[in-house]
Design a protein around this motif. Sequence first.
Motif, PDB file in Angstrom:
ATOM      1  N   ASP A 160       6.383  -6.986   7.045  1.00 16.86           N
ATOM      2  CA  ASP A 160       6.108  -8.070   6.101  1.00 16.86           C
ATOM      3  C   ASP A 160       5.135  -9.073   6.714  1.00 16.86           C
ATOM      4  O   ASP A 160       5.465 -10.242   6.908  1.00 16.86           O
ATOM      5  N   PRO A 161       3.918  -8.646   6.992  1.00 14.19           N
ATOM      6  CA  PRO A 161       2.952  -9.544   7.627  1.00 14.19           C
ATOM      7  C   PRO A 161       2.181 -10.372   6.591  1.00 14.19           C
ATOM      8  O   PRO A 161       2.203 -10.067   5.392  1.00 14.19           O
ATOM      9  N   ALA A 163       0.209 -12.731   1.058  1.00 14.24           N
ATOM     10  CA  ALA A 163       1.568 -12.538   1.572  1.00 14.24           C
ATOM     11  C   ALA A 163       2.452 -12.073   0.423  1.00 14.24           C
ATOM     12  O   ALA A 163       2.274 -12.487  -0.727  1.00 14.24           O
ATOM     13  N   TYR A 164       3.411 -11.213   0.729  1.00 10.42           N
ATOM     14  CA  TYR A 164       4.307 -10.659  -0.291  1.00 10.42           C
ATOM     15  C   TYR A 164       5.448 -11.625  -0.583  1.00 10.42           C
ATOM     16  O   TYR A 164       6.045 -12.211   0.322  1.00 10.42           O
ATOM     17  N   ALA A 165       5.760 -11.774  -1.880  1.00 16.94           N
ATOM     18  CA  ALA A 165       6.914 -12.580  -2.299  1.00 16.94           C
ATOM     19  C   ALA A 165       7.274 -12.212  -3.733  1.00 16.94           C
ATOM     20  O   ALA A 165       6.396 -12.150  -4.604  1.00 16.94           O
ATOM     21  N   ILE A 192      -3.612  -2.646   1.264  1.00 16.77           N
ATOM     22  CA  ILE A 192      -2.429  -3.237   1.892  1.00 16.77           C
ATOM     23  C   ILE A 192      -1.393  -2.175   2.238  1.00 16.77           C
ATOM     24  O   ILE A 192      -0.868  -2.126   3.355  1.00 16.77           O
ATOM     25  N   GLU A 193      -1.091  -1.306   1.260  1.00 15.61           N
ATOM     26  CA  GLU A 193      -0.065  -0.288   1.499  1.00 15.61           C
ATOM     27  C   GLU A 193      -0.524   0.735   2.534  1.00 15.61           C
ATOM     28  O   GLU A 193       0.288   1.251   3.309  1.00 15.61           O
ATOM     29  N   MET A 194      -1.812   1.017   2.564  1.00 11.85           N
ATOM     30  CA  MET A 194      -2.346   1.904   3.603  1.00 11.85           C
ATOM     31  C   MET A 194      -2.127   1.285   4.978  1.00 11.85           C
ATOM     32  O   MET A 194      -1.642   1.936   5.918  1.00 11.85           O
ATOM     33  N   GLY A 195      -2.439  -0.002   5.114  1.00 15.79           N
ATOM     34  CA  GLY A 195      -2.245  -0.674   6.388  1.00 15.79           C
ATOM     35  C   GLY A 195      -0.790  -0.708   6.809  1.00 15.79           C
ATOM     36  O   GLY A 195      -0.467  -0.506   7.988  1.00 15.79           O
ATOM     37  N   ARG A 196       0.104  -0.952   5.855  1.00 17.32           N
ATOM     38  CA  ARG A 196       1.533  -1.036   6.175  1.00 17.32           C
ATOM     39  C   ARG A 196       2.076   0.313   6.654  1.00 17.32           C
ATOM     40  O   ARG A 196       2.829   0.379   7.629  1.00 17.32           O
ATOM     41  N   VAL A 197       1.720   1.386   5.978  1.00 19.34           N
ATOM     42  CA  VAL A 197       2.298   2.676   6.340  1.00 19.34           C
ATOM     43  C   VAL A 197       1.699   3.218   7.646  1.00 19.34           C
ATOM     44  O   VAL A 197       2.395   3.858   8.437  1.00 19.34           O
ATOM     45  N   VAL A 198       0.435   2.952   7.896  1.00 21.71           N
ATOM     46  CA  VAL A 198      -0.204   3.458   9.113  1.00 21.71           C
ATOM     47  C   VAL A 198       0.261   2.682  10.345  1.00 21.71           C
ATOM     48  O   VAL A 198       0.518   3.270  11.403  1.00 21.71           O
ATOM     49  N   THR A 199       0.396   1.362  10.221  1.00 23.66           N
ATOM     50  CA  THR A 199       0.740   0.538  11.382  1.00 23.66           C
ATOM     51  C   THR A 199       2.239   0.332  11.546  1.00 23.66           C
ATOM     52  O   THR A 199       2.697  -0.024  12.636  1.00 23.66           O
TER      53      THR A 199
END
Length: 330
Positions: free
Chosen positions: A119-120, A134-136, A108-115
């Motif tokens: 908050d998808p 989903a994050y909460a 998840i964190e790899m996807g967030r930092v690369v793209t």
Amino acid sequence: MSEAIICLCRIDFTAYSENALFAYSYITPPGQGFLPRETAIHHQEHILDLVKEALQIADIKATDISCIAYTKGPGMGGPLLSCAVVARMLSLMWKVPIVGVNHCVGHIEMGRVVTGAQDPVVLYVSGGNTQVIAYADKRYRIFGETIDIAVGNCLDKFARVLHLSNDPSPGYNIEQLAKQGSKFVQLPYVVKGMDVSFSGLLSFVSDAASKMIKKGEATPADLCFSLQETIFAMLIEITERAMAHCGKKDVLIVGGVGCNERLQDMMKIMASERGGMLYAIDERYCIDNGAMIAWPGLLAFKAGQVTDLADTTCTQRYRTDDVYVQWRDD
């Protein structure tokens, strides 16, 4: 494909590049999956050379290392333990803290930092996991998942039924063959609320494959096409349901199956119809890699989260929502 991987990562992420990732790939013989013992031996044989190579190519010394991150789980016990032993050894030798990382959170964190996704809703699809997340409130909450086998496991096993190669991966070879398919074969569509099931679907298509091919009713390409369309439609459905529940418009796909371009195309259509965006990454970052462990390990370290040496164990069952995400403030 399984890999023994080392990655050196800086907190500003500017050092992140293809040259920062060093891997020795383990590809199983055709018709076989990963066996824990053989995979562990592969990692044991290569990991020390990888550490030396990573330091040499990055042109840094052990004294430049701030912390050691390792995969605590989930995964196969033997390979996890092999790498954890080396991580503990390096932590003691270099006198630096150690951070245990959840494999799923790493994706998840790899996807967030690369793209750059903020908050998808996350669709995590791989050989061992299938989850809608989903994050909460400081955790990555699981809204839906497989109730039996993972989507990647389903695709891999069907590739063996068709005697497809494991090089570079069974799922990739199914994807390429599916592009040649022209006939859609009706297959079981199993969505149970927010969850999905693939085992019955796999049994059905595996049993039907030899009969239909022998009778000329369908080609291997037709069956790969039909399997992909059915499975991906199931995943799109539960992802969209999670988006509606959470009030989110954007989707991030992570995990090895996330490389599949057909899955990306289908998800992009759904997200755009809801006024949102699809965030997807290529095989460099979708497939298991060292950076996806190094990066969240560094985030946790900067947030004050380290793992006591006595707790640097491994677990094959380490759920995504077990992790307290200290580094996120939103």
